[in-house]
Design an enzyme around this catalytic site. Structure first.
Site, PDB file in Angstrom:
ATOM      1  N   SER A   1       0.807  -1.222   0.000  1.00  0.00           N
ATOM      2  CA  SER A   1       0.000   0.000   0.000  1.00  0.00           C
ATOM      3  C   SER A   1       0.839   1.271   0.000  1.00  0.00           C
ATOM      4  CB  SER A   1      -0.932   0.021   1.214  1.00  0.00           C
ATOM      5  OG  SER A   1      -0.175  -0.085   2.410  1.00  0.00           O
TER       6      SER A   1
ATOM      7  N   ASP B   1      -4.588   6.879   8.458  1.00  0.00           N
ATOM      8  CA  ASP B   1      -5.647   5.987   8.949  1.00  0.00           C
ATOM      9  C   ASP B   1      -5.159   4.940   9.940  1.00  0.00           C
ATOM     10  OD1 ASP B   1      -4.139   4.386   7.351  1.00  0.00           O
ATOM     11  OD2 ASP B   1      -5.749   3.800   5.982  1.00  0.00           O
TER      12      ASP B   1
ATOM     13  N   HIS C   1      -1.260   4.114   7.298  1.00  0.00           N
ATOM     14  CA  HIS C   1      -0.722   4.794   6.111  1.00  0.00           C
ATOM     15  C   HIS C   1      -0.438   6.269   6.370  1.00  0.00           C
ATOM     16  CE1 HIS C   1      -3.268   1.381   4.644  1.00  0.00           C
ATOM     17  NE2 HIS C   1      -2.088   1.087   4.133  1.00  0.00           N
TER      18      HIS C   1
END
Ligand SMILES: *[C@@H]1O[C@H](CO)[C@@H](O)[C@H](O)[C@H]1NC(C)=O
Ligand SMILES: *[C@@H]1O[C@H](CO)[C@@H](O)[C@H](O)[C@H]1NC(C)=O
Ligand SMILES: *[C@@H]1O[C@H](CO)[C@@H](O)[C@H](O)[C@H]1NC(C)=O
Ligand SMILES: *[C@@H]1O[C@H](CO)[C@@H](O)[C@H](O)[C@H]1NC(C)=O
Ligand SMILES: *[C@@H]1O[C@H](CO)[C@@H](O)[C@H](O)[C@H]1NC(C)=O
Length: 389
Positions: free
Chosen positions: A47, A354, A357
């Protein structure tokens, strides 16, 4: 291993280009030492650099407020805005990378992104969509997708018409920049299972070996310029902090044993890259110490105009504004009323988005630091990190 922000000895004088060039040319004759023209970027990772892979696979799609800062809508990225790879692509004059898995509206002329959120280097134990699962597109699969891409993009190009323009030329592959940011989830998976810190630590050499195998395989297919990020301080992320409340904290509030494992990973990665340079004599391999840059966001956030680095900006609950039962963009019910977990204001001063991240503001800061070469070995800036023709 408590000193993450010490720079490599040769990174101190970035301004003195001559020294850098001398160093780079003495020890790394494979580097071009001029501004590169990268016609394409091929990216592999999780990610930290997923520009829409997991979303395209429809396994997990970010919903509002993801993307709100820059794209003003969810854009497949697990952030409020752009990622490091977005800034990298732009800075070498290329468009944002299209995602290999995306069947809609893609343009692969200047590269492709094989990264998906929740990807690991090794085959994960639990795979999505199973709860708590990781991406099925772990690094070996990303490599296999690249193999397909390389062959099929040329077949597709030969169809002519619009296709000719949407696919990279054959000679883009040896000239492209191959970028990597992966490994964090291999550690995270271990921590979230019932493995001890020592057991996760002991799995690091095997994880790094599997990483090297993939770099070699891409070299064998003609890749020559490699830009490899080490892993960040996972012990500073709210999702680790909130899940391991009793873990020892360092003086900036990060979970020390978890960062120790990340640093051991980085030590082994650096060792592996030294070996790769021997095994792959025609490769220009740049190792980028992203850990140190990220750690400075926790050790001195105010210096960089940021605040509350250990607290998720979009989350719910507790000291870290993070709960594993409801995350950013989720809803939960209290006293019969539904509550939406969404951010509200001032994303530009926050580090963590979050819980797992980074915000666009943090990503921009990291990019600005690493693109100069100040955190690279050899210390060449991004735009010079190519193999000479
Ligand atoms: C590389 O490009 C920069 C501008 O981005 C320029 O200032 C510099 O002189 C160039 N260096 C070489 C060696 O061409
Ligand atoms: C860890 O152990 C607990 C208690 O034995 C068990 O309930 C849980 O499912 C285990 N978690 C994993 C990921 O194996
Ligand atoms: C990880 O393993 C290495 C090598 O055995 C060791 O030096 C290091 O102290 C270990 N770190 C942790 C956190 O267990
Ligand atoms: C839920 O109701 C209880 C009892 O009325 C109250 O103490 C609590 O603050 C309420 N929680 C929220 C989030 O409104
Ligand atoms: C926690 O997250 C919520 C939802 O995004 C946000 O409104 C709140 O400001 C956050 N709290 C902190 C301290 O950042």
């Amino acid at each position: 291993m408590e000193t993450p922000i010490i720079l490599n000895y040769f990174t101190i004088s970035v301004s003195c280009f001559c020294i850098i060039l001398l160093y780079a040319s003495t020890l790394n004759p494979v580097f071009a030492l001029e501004n590169c023209t990268f016609p394409a970027i091929f990216n592999f990772g999780d990610s930290n650099s997923d520009t829409g892979g997991l979303a395209a696979a429809a396994l997990l799609t970010p919903t509002p407020p993801y993307g709100e800062t820059f794209f003003h809508m969810p854009a497949g990225r697990f952030s409020d805005g752009r990622l490091i790879i977005d800034f990298m692509a732009k800075s070498v004059g290329l468009p944002y990378l299209s995602v290999y898995l995306d069947s809609l509206g893609t343009n692969f002329k200047h590269g492709a992104n094989f990264a998906t959120a929740a990807s690991t280097i090794r085959l994960p134990e639990i795979i999505m969509p199973a709860g708590g699962g990781y991406s099925p597109f772990y690094l070996d699969v990303q490599y296999l997708q690249f193999v397909q891409f390389k062959i099929r993009s040329q077949i597709t190009r030969q169809k002519g018409g619009i296709y000719a323009n949407l696919m990279p030329k054959r000679d883009y592959f040896p000239k492209a920049l191959y970028t990597f940011d992966i490994g964090q989830n291999d550690l995270g998976e271990g921590f979230r299972s019932n493995m001890t810190i020592e057991e996760v630590n002991a799995s690091v050499p095997d994880i790094v070996n599997k990483f090297s195998t993939n770099v070699k395989a891409i070299y064998d297919l003609g890749g020559r310029s490699f830009w490899i990020h080490n892993t960040g301080p996972i012990g500073c992320l709210p999702y680790i902090l909130a899940n391991f409340l009793s873990a020892q904290r360092d003086r900036h509030g990060c979970a020390k044993p978890y960062n120790d494992v990340a640093q051991y990973f980085n030590y082994k990665l650096k060792e592996a890259i030294v070996q790769l340079r021997i095994d792959l004599p025609l490769a220009a391999i740049t190792h980028v110490d992203v850990y140190s840059v990220k750690y400075s966001l926790f050790s001195e956030p105010n210096k960089h105009g940021l605040e509350l680095p250990l607290v998720a900006w979009c989350g719910y609950g507790g000291k870290y504004n993070y709960s594993s039962s409801v995350g950013c963009a989720g809803t939960f019910t209290v006293n019969g009323s539904q509550i939406f977990v969404g951010s509200c204001e001032r994303p530009s001063v926050r580090v963590n988005w979050d819980g797992a991240h980074y915000t666009e503001a943090a990503n921009k800061f990291i990019f600005d630091q690493i693109s100069t070469g100040a955190f690279s070995d050899p210390p060449v800036p991004l735009k010079m990190a190519c193999h000479h023709a």
